[in-house]
Design a protein around this motif. Structure first.
Motif, mmCIF file in Angstrom:
data_model
loop_
_atom_site.group_PDB
_atom_site.id
_atom_site.type_symbol
_atom_site.label_atom_id
_atom_site.label_comp_id
_atom_site.label_asym_id
_atom_site.label_seq_id
_atom_site.Cartn_x
_atom_site.Cartn_y
_atom_site.Cartn_z
ATOM 1 N N ALA A 115 1.429 -0.755 -0.142
ATOM 2 C CA ALA A 115 -0.208 0.092 0.231
ATOM 3 C C ALA A 115 1.009 1.157 0.070
ATOM 4 O O ALA A 115 1.688 1.209 0.717
ATOM 5 C CB ALA A 115 -0.421 -0.051 1.147
ATOM 6 N N THR A 116 0.944 2.332 -0.830
ATOM 7 C CA THR A 116 1.747 3.548 -1.095
ATOM 8 C C THR A 116 0.616 4.625 -0.114
ATOM 9 O O THR A 116 0.245 4.806 0.393
ATOM 10 C CB THR A 116 1.107 3.838 -2.128
ATOM 11 O OG1 THR A 116 1.778 3.063 -3.545
ATOM 12 C CG2 THR A 116 1.933 5.279 -2.190
ATOM 13 N N ILE A 117 1.850 4.814 0.595
ATOM 14 C CA ILE A 117 1.430 5.916 1.521
ATOM 15 C C ILE A 117 2.113 7.612 1.120
ATOM 16 O O ILE A 117 2.839 7.463 0.665
ATOM 17 C CB ILE A 117 1.886 5.788 3.209
ATOM 18 C CG1 ILE A 117 1.633 4.817 3.970
ATOM 19 C CG2 ILE A 117 2.104 7.096 3.827
ATOM 20 C CD1 ILE A 117 1.735 3.938 4.535
ATOM 21 N N ILE A 118 1.557 8.388 1.017
ATOM 22 C CA ILE A 118 2.077 9.849 0.287
ATOM 23 C C ILE A 118 2.324 10.421 1.423
ATOM 24 O O ILE A 118 1.338 10.923 2.417
ATOM 25 C CB ILE A 118 1.066 10.960 -0.075
ATOM 26 C CG1 ILE A 118 -0.040 9.506 -1.491
ATOM 27 C CG2 ILE A 118 1.613 11.584 -0.488
ATOM 28 C CD1 ILE A 118 1.404 9.145 -2.976
ATOM 29 N N ILE A 119 3.169 10.835 1.799
ATOM 30 C CA ILE A 119 3.948 11.622 2.526
ATOM 31 C C ILE A 119 4.119 13.629 2.126
ATOM 32 O O ILE A 119 4.717 13.644 0.688
ATOM 33 C CB ILE A 119 5.190 11.459 3.689
ATOM 34 C CG1 ILE A 119 6.117 11.504 2.466
ATOM 35 C CG2 ILE A 119 4.237 10.782 4.343
ATOM 36 C CD1 ILE A 119 7.563 10.635 3.335
ATOM 37 N N GLY A 120 4.087 14.622 2.281
ATOM 38 C CA GLY A 120 4.661 16.058 1.802
ATOM 39 C C GLY A 120 3.031 16.737 0.801
ATOM 40 O O GLY A 120 2.008 16.063 1.130
ATOM 41 N N ASN A 121 3.458 17.547 -0.061
ATOM 42 C CA ASN A 121 2.533 18.298 -0.382
ATOM 43 C C ASN A 121 2.443 17.781 -1.840
ATOM 44 O O ASN A 121 2.243 17.671 -2.479
ATOM 45 C CB ASN A 121 2.546 19.475 -0.298
ATOM 46 C CG ASN A 121 3.181 20.189 0.864
ATOM 47 O OD1 ASN A 121 2.017 20.169 1.907
ATOM 48 N ND2 ASN A 121 4.058 21.984 0.800
ATOM 49 N N LYS A 122 0.518 16.996 -2.359
ATOM 50 C CA LYS A 122 0.669 16.951 -3.592
ATOM 51 C C LYS A 122 -0.314 17.838 -4.517
ATOM 52 O O LYS A 122 -0.631 17.431 -5.864
ATOM 53 C CB LYS A 122 -0.231 15.350 -3.088
ATOM 54 C CG LYS A 122 -0.353 15.036 -4.673
ATOM 55 C CD LYS A 122 -1.165 13.407 -3.624
ATOM 56 C CE LYS A 122 -1.202 12.589 -5.569
ATOM 57 N NZ LYS A 122 -1.507 11.173 -5.318
ATOM 58 N N LYS A 123 -0.952 18.648 -3.706
ATOM 59 C CA LYS A 123 -2.175 19.229 -4.527
ATOM 60 C C LYS A 123 -1.667 20.628 -5.005
ATOM 61 O O LYS A 123 -1.261 21.495 -3.448
ATOM 62 C CB LYS A 123 -3.437 19.792 -4.110
ATOM 63 C CG LYS A 123 -4.454 18.004 -3.420
ATOM 64 C CD LYS A 123 -5.418 18.149 -2.928
ATOM 65 C CE LYS A 123 -5.934 16.605 -3.321
ATOM 66 N NZ LYS A 123 -7.186 17.429 -2.590
ATOM 67 N N ALA A 124 -1.414 21.149 -6.028
ATOM 68 C CA ALA A 124 -0.824 22.681 -6.446
ATOM 69 C C ALA A 124 -1.434 23.720 -6.836
ATOM 70 O O ALA A 124 -3.170 23.234 -6.844
ATOM 71 C CB ALA A 124 -0.316 22.378 -7.405
ATOM 72 N N SER A 125 -1.331 24.414 -6.091
ATOM 73 C CA SER A 125 -2.268 25.791 -6.111
ATOM 74 C C SER A 125 -1.737 26.958 -7.546
ATOM 75 O O SER A 125 -0.732 25.911 -8.192
ATOM 76 C CB SER A 125 -2.035 26.943 -4.926
ATOM 77 O OG SER A 125 -1.167 27.480 -4.696
ATOM 78 N N ALA A 126 -2.136 28.233 -7.483
ATOM 79 C CA ALA A 126 -1.631 28.764 -8.687
ATOM 80 C C ALA A 126 -0.426 29.125 -8.514
ATOM 81 O O ALA A 126 -0.091 30.243 -8.446
ATOM 82 C CB ALA A 126 -3.007 29.918 -8.911
ATOM 83 N N GLN A 127 0.123 29.589 -7.017
ATOM 84 C CA GLN A 127 1.203 29.938 -6.187
ATOM 85 C C GLN A 127 2.426 29.166 -6.539
ATOM 86 O O GLN A 127 2.302 28.210 -7.090
ATOM 87 C CB GLN A 127 0.882 30.456 -5.150
ATOM 88 C CG GLN A 127 -0.339 31.348 -4.671
ATOM 89 C CD GLN A 127 -0.698 32.140 -4.983
ATOM 90 O OE1 GLN A 127 1.276 33.075 -4.820
ATOM 91 N NE2 GLN A 127 -1.839 33.105 -5.182
ATOM 92 N N TYR A 128 3.515 30.092 -6.705
ATOM 93 C CA TYR A 128 4.691 29.763 -7.143
ATOM 94 C C TYR A 128 5.925 30.319 -6.628
ATOM 95 O O TYR A 128 5.906 31.650 -6.260
ATOM 96 C CB TYR A 128 5.005 29.270 -8.427
ATOM 97 C CG TYR A 128 4.451 30.691 -9.326
ATOM 98 C CD1 TYR A 128 5.877 31.124 -9.833
ATOM 99 C CD2 TYR A 128 3.469 30.917 -10.082
ATOM 100 C CE1 TYR A 128 5.697 32.739 -10.896
ATOM 101 C CE2 TYR A 128 3.613 32.290 -10.315
ATOM 102 C CZ TYR A 128 4.732 33.339 -10.971
ATOM 103 O OH TYR A 128 4.799 34.436 -11.189
ATOM 104 N N THR A 129 6.834 29.396 -6.826
ATOM 105 C CA THR A 129 8.405 29.846 -6.448
ATOM 106 C C THR A 129 9.185 29.383 -7.197
ATOM 107 O O THR A 129 9.117 28.471 -7.975
ATOM 108 C CB THR A 129 8.406 29.215 -4.540
ATOM 109 O OG1 THR A 129 10.309 30.208 -3.897
ATOM 110 C CG2 THR A 129 8.852 27.704 -4.630
ATOM 111 N N GLY A 130 10.515 30.522 -6.783
ATOM 112 C CA GLY A 130 11.517 29.655 -7.862
ATOM 113 C C GLY A 130 12.574 31.143 -8.364
ATOM 114 O O GLY A 130 12.901 32.244 -7.280
ATOM 115 N N TRP A 131 13.066 30.952 -9.844
ATOM 116 C CA TRP A 131 13.548 31.447 -10.218
ATOM 117 C C TRP A 131 13.852 32.339 -11.652
ATOM 118 O O TRP A 131 13.034 31.859 -12.745
ATOM 119 C CB TRP A 131 15.010 31.336 -10.235
ATOM 120 C CG TRP A 131 15.118 30.441 -9.256
ATOM 121 C CD1 TRP A 131 16.167 30.707 -7.720
ATOM 122 C CD2 TRP A 131 15.127 29.307 -8.801
ATOM 123 N NE1 TRP A 131 16.223 29.742 -7.345
ATOM 124 C CE2 TRP A 131 15.746 28.828 -7.154
ATOM 125 C CE3 TRP A 131 14.625 27.993 -9.396
ATOM 126 C CZ2 TRP A 131 15.389 27.870 -6.728
ATOM 127 C CZ3 TRP A 131 14.638 26.060 -8.792
ATOM 128 C CH2 TRP A 131 14.660 26.062 -7.620
#
Length: 290
Positions: A115-131
Motif C-alpha cells: 500500500a502506498t503512503i503519500i507524505i508531503g504536499n500533493k495538490k498544487a495551487s496557482a502560487q509558485y516559487t523559484g527563479w
C-alpha cells in the motif's frame, strides 16, 4: 543528453570577477581515479558567497566580499570536504582532489506490492516559487518540511510539480535532511550518501524520480529540497530570462530557501509551501539498511 548550448555558464557559477576582485577557480576531482565531480559545491562558511562546479568539475567563484579570515568549503556528497582560508589563496587555479567517504552498503530486497503512503504536499495551487534569471542561479535551493507519524517508511518515488520550465532542460539535485529543532535544516546532515540528480524538461509539469535503487528508509520527519545545478537551451533566442518555478500548495508549513552553498539554511513559516511529496510504503525487516 543532447549537447545543448550552455546558457552563460560561468555567470551561472558565480558573479563576474572585476579587476579589483579575487576569484577562486580550478577543477574538482575524485582523489582515487581523477574523474571530475560534477556540480560540487564551493561556499564561504556562514555567508551568501559561493557557487557550484559545472558538469566537468570546473569552478569559478567570486570571493571578493569574503573577509581574509573566512573559510571556503569545497564539498561533494559522499566525499570528505576540504577547506581553504581566503588569505591563503594565491594560485591562479587549483586542482582539488576530494577523498571518498565511507559509504554504507545497501541491501535491496525484492518484495511484493504494498500500500502506498503519500507524505508531503500533493495538490498544487496557482502560487509558485523559484527563479527567473541566469546570474548566480546554480546552487539555489527550495525545500519543504515533511512530517509524518508513520515512520519508518521506505521511499519509492519523489515527485515535484513545476509551475513553469522555459529551459529546454534543467538539472536538479535532491536533498533529504533530518527535520531538526525549530524546523531548522542542516545540509551537512544528509540522510542520503550519494548525489541524486534528475532532469526536468521544457513545459513539463510533474517530475518523478524513482528512488527504489537507493533503498532509502526514513525514521524521522524530514526536509525535502531541490537544488538547481544546471540548465540548457538550444539557442539564445531572447534577451530576457527563462523562467524556472515550482508550484506551491495551499498547505501551511515551513519553506526553505538557500541561494549559495554554506550560507545559513533557515525555515520560514508560510501559508503556501512547495508541491513536493514522496510515495512511500511500510518496510519489512529486510528493507531496512543494515
Amino acid at each position: 543528453m543532447p549537447k545543448y548550448k550552455t546558457k552563460l555558464l560561468y555567470l551561472l557559477i558565480g558573479l563576474p570577477v572585476t579587476v579589483f576582485g579575487q576569484s577562486f577557480t580550478g577543477t574538482i576531482t575524485d582523489s582515487q581515479n581523477n574523474t571530475p565531480l560534477p556540480y560540487a559545491s564551493i561556499g564561504v562558511k556562514g555567508k551568501s558567497i559561493g557557487g557550484i562546479a559545472d558538469s566537468k568539475g570546473h569552478f569559478l567563484v567570486n570571493i571578493t566580499n569574503a573577509a581574509p579570515s573566512d573559510t571556503i568549503i569545497v564539498s561533494y556528497l559522499g566525499y570528505e570536504s576540504k577547506t581553504f582560508v581566503k588569505r591563503d589563496i594565491s594560485q591562479s587555479a587549483y586542482h582539488i582532489e576530494l577523498v571518498p567517504g565511507a559509504l554504507q552498503l545497501r541491501e535491496v530486497a525484492a518484495r511484493g506490492k504494498r500500500a502506498t503512503i503519500i507524505i508531503g504536499n500533493k495538490k498544487a495551487s496557482a502560487q509558485y516559487t523559484g527563479w527567473g534569471d541566469y546570474i548566480s542561479s546554480k546552487g539555489r535551493l527550495r525545500g519543504v518540511a515533511i512530517q509524518t507519524t508513520d515512520t519508518p517508511l521506505k521511499l519509492s518515488k519523489f515527485k515535484m510539480r513545476l509551475n513553469a520550465c522555459e529551459f529546454d532542460s534543467v538539472r536538479f539535485r535532491l536533498h533529504i535532511l533530518p527535520l531538526q529543532t525549530n524546523y531548522s535544516g542542516n545540509l551537512n546532515a544528509e540522510l542520503i550518501d550519494e548525489n541524486i540528480f534528475f532532469n526536468a524538461y521544457k513545459d513539463q509539469k510533474w517530475v518523478s524520480v524513482d528512488l527504489t535503487p537507493y533503498n532509502l528508509v526514513i525514521h524521522q520527519n524530514i526536509v525535502a529540497a531541490v537544488e538547481w545545478v544546471d540548465s540548457w537551451v538550444k539557442k539564445e533566442s531572447r534577451n530576457e530570462s527563462y523562467l524556472l518555478t515550482i508550484s506551491l500548495s495551499r498547505e501551511e508549513g515551513y519553506i526553505y530557501v538557500r541561494e549559495t552553498p554554506e550560507e545559513p539554511f533557515l525555515a520560514t513559516k508560510s501559508k503556501f509551501t512547495p508541491t513536493i511529496y514522496f510515495e512511500t510504503y511500510k518496510p519489512g525487516n529486510s528493507d531496512i539498511p543494515k
